[in-house]
Each structure stands twice: as C-alpha cells, then as structure tokens.
Motif scaffolding. Structure first.
Motif, mmCIF file in Angstrom:
data_model
loop_
_atom_site.group_PDB
_atom_site.id
_atom_site.type_symbol
_atom_site.label_atom_id
_atom_site.label_comp_id
_atom_site.label_asym_id
_atom_site.label_seq_id
_atom_site.Cartn_x
_atom_site.Cartn_y
_atom_site.Cartn_z
ATOM 1 N N PRO B 38 0.802 -1.223 0.000
ATOM 2 C CA PRO B 38 0.000 0.000 0.000
ATOM 3 C C PRO B 38 0.838 1.278 0.000
ATOM 4 O O PRO B 38 0.387 2.307 -0.520
ATOM 5 N N ASP B 39 2.038 1.207 0.567
ATOM 6 C CA ASP B 39 2.913 2.386 0.544
ATOM 7 C C ASP B 39 3.225 2.811 -0.887
ATOM 8 O O ASP B 39 3.093 3.979 -1.270
ATOM 9 N N LEU B 42 0.190 4.183 -2.758
ATOM 10 C CA LEU B 42 -0.086 5.601 -2.472
ATOM 11 C C LEU B 42 0.850 6.506 -3.255
ATOM 12 O O LEU B 42 0.423 7.501 -3.847
ATOM 13 N N THR B 43 2.137 6.153 -3.253
ATOM 14 C CA THR B 43 3.102 6.983 -3.972
ATOM 15 C C THR B 43 2.780 7.031 -5.451
ATOM 16 O O THR B 43 2.785 8.094 -6.083
ATOM 17 N N ALA B 46 -0.314 9.142 -6.137
ATOM 18 C CA ALA B 46 -0.144 10.589 -5.976
ATOM 19 C C ALA B 46 0.788 11.151 -7.042
ATOM 20 O O ALA B 46 0.483 12.177 -7.653
#
Lengths: 231, 79
Positions: B38-39, B42-43, B46
């Motif tokens: 998930p990290d 997200l990156t 975005a």
C-alpha cells in the motif's frame, strides 16, 4: 538498417530481462536470509513502529532519506531557476480552461479535505501506509487544484521557502542531536512509547512531518512556477 | 494496462497520450494495492496519476499539442 539495429538491441535486452524474470517465480521468496528478519523484529519491538517501511526509510536508512530530500530540493531549485522569468501580472496566468462557477465552488469545497488527507497521511506515517513524501504530494495536488480553478490564487514564494528551509533544518538538526546523544547520525534519542500509539516511535513522526512539509512546499512551488511560465 | 501503454505510444494527440500514461499509473497503483504494497500504491497514485500528468499537460500547453511527421519518435517535451 537503423530499425533492424534497434530491434536487435531490444531483442537482446528482452532476452536478458526475460531470463531474470523467469528464474524467479511470481511471489517466490528470493531473499531467504538477510537483514529482513532484523527489520521485521526490531521495528515493532525496539522502535515501537507499526509500519516497517517507515522505520526502514526514516530510521534504519534515514541518511539515505536525507539524501533523497536533498536531491528533490536541488531538482526543484534547478527547475525553478530555469523557468522563473519574473513576476506575472494578476490574472495573466494561462490556465487550460476558464473555470466555471461549479468548478470554483467544488474545488473550494475539496481543497480543505485534500489538505486534511495529506496531513493525515504524513502524521500517521508510522502507523498506516504512507508518509512524508506521499502526504506532501497530496498537499501539493490540493494547491494545484486551487491554482487551476482560481486565476488570481497566489502562493507566496517567501512562505514556501521559509517552510521548506525550516523543515530541512529540522531533519538535519534531529540527525545531529542523535549524533551527539547516541553516537550515530539520526539516533533515536526520544522515548519510543507504546506500539500503535500516535505518539510512538521516538523521532520518526517528527522527521516524517518535516519531510511532509518540505515535499509539499517544494512541489507546490514547482507547480506554481511551471504554471506561471510565460514564453 | 498494456492497451493503455500501446494507445499512448500510438496516439498522435499528445494530450490523449499523456492521459493514457495516467491510466497506466492508475492501474499500476491498483495492482500494487493487490500485491500488498500500500505504501508504493499511495506513492504511485499521488505522483504517477496526479503530478506527472499535470506537469506533462503544462508542458504540452507551453509547446505543441500534436505530433508532426518529421519527429515521429520524439515527443516535443521541453523538460
């Protein structure tokens, strides 16, 4: 002739890539022993950080993160110094479309929510997925929405550079305090607290909040400079 | 995802091509989410979907929108 050369080069590259890819099965554990066990046990037990990625990025490999932040700072500075040509007149910013009242009102409603999401992402960086970089980019996206919808929306370069510099100084000085206290750069000198609490992990939340402010300010300044560019 | 990649390479209108790359990033971030990263998701969401697309669109606005025959293999990007 040129096309054949390019195709053969691509074929050679593809063969090597495919060889590497087919050697390891999908989802196969390739690194059976190494530092991963240390990270997986040390970050919940010693550092009390629930998100192992954050503990690696900010604490175990914190010096690399400082380098990354420096690279981002240099890249934005270079792009701004190339694009910045002087102040534009009010309302002269060329947007892609002239925004209607619906777009303006909607972005006014969405802007605080986006900023809140970004702040949440970097404040909870040590508990949930996400962190300073992601939160900063989300905040920059919120400012981008406002800059696109409102012709006369202004972002102060002075405020941006002050925020950016303060965040960078915070990161570096926390590292130096750790050097004085524990003997290593970015040593975790604060009390680590209880696992899964908001105030846990020692210096990790402070550093990630600083990184979030820094990335948000840098990318907002970058977008602002690029949007105001006149040719 | 492959379809979007092929579309953004073939498309002559650079605005549509940039939106194609944005679609690639969107699908990629969903894939990262399914692969339990998930990290990274997200990156990717975005930076890949929002920021890169916007910077490309600003670049296109300042240069030209359509590809020409003479420079078929190079995007006129002024990065």
């Amino acid at each position: 002739m040129k096309k054949i050369l390019v195709l053969s080069l691509l074929a050679v590259f593809g063969v090597y890539l495919a060889e590497v890819l087919f050697k390891i099965d999908f989802g196969h554990q390739f690194f059976l022993n190494g530092v991963k066990d240390f990270y997986l046990t040390a970050s919940p037990d010693k550092l009390k950080v629930a998100n192992v990625v954050t503990s690696i990025v900010v604490n175990f490999r914190g010096f690399d993160t400082l380098g990354e932040v420096t690279v981002l700072f240099l890249a934005t500075t270079a792009m701004s110094s190339i694009l910045y040509k002087g102040r534009h007149k009010l309302g002269e910013r060329a947007v892609l479309f002239s925004s209607s009242r619906i777009v303006m009102t909607g972005s006014k409603l969405l802007f605080p929510a986006i900023i809140l999401l970004g702040v949440y992402v970097f404040v909870h960086g040590h508990l949930t997925p996400g962190g300073g970089f992601q939160g900063g980019v989300i905040i920059a996206t919120g400012f981008l929405l406002m800059l696109l919808s409102y012709q006369d929306y202004q972002v102060s370069h002075v405020v941006l550079s002050v925020v950016e510099s303060l965040a960078g100084i915070t990161f570096a000085s926390i590292g130096l305090i750790g050097l004085l206290n524990g003997g290593t750069f970015l040593h975790n000198f604060l009390h680590t607290g209880v696992l899964n609490n908001l105030l846990s992990g020692g210096v990790i939340p402070i550093i990630y909040i600083a990184v979030g402010f820094k990335v948000g300010a840098e990318l907002t300044g970058l977008i602002y400079t690029a949007l105001n560019e006149k040719d | 995802m492959t379809g979007a990649a092929v579309y953004s390479v073939v498309q002559r209108d650079l605005l549509y091509a940039v939106i194609g790359t944005g679609v690639i990033s969107l699908i990629l971030s969903i894939l990262f989410l399914f692969l339990q990263a998930p990290d990274v998701a997200l990156t990717e969401a975005a930076i890949g979907v929002a920021l890169t697309t916007i910077i490309f669109i600003i670049t296109i606005r300042n240069t030209v929108r359509y590809e020409e025959d003479s420079n078929r293999h190079s995007k006129p990007a002024s990065k």
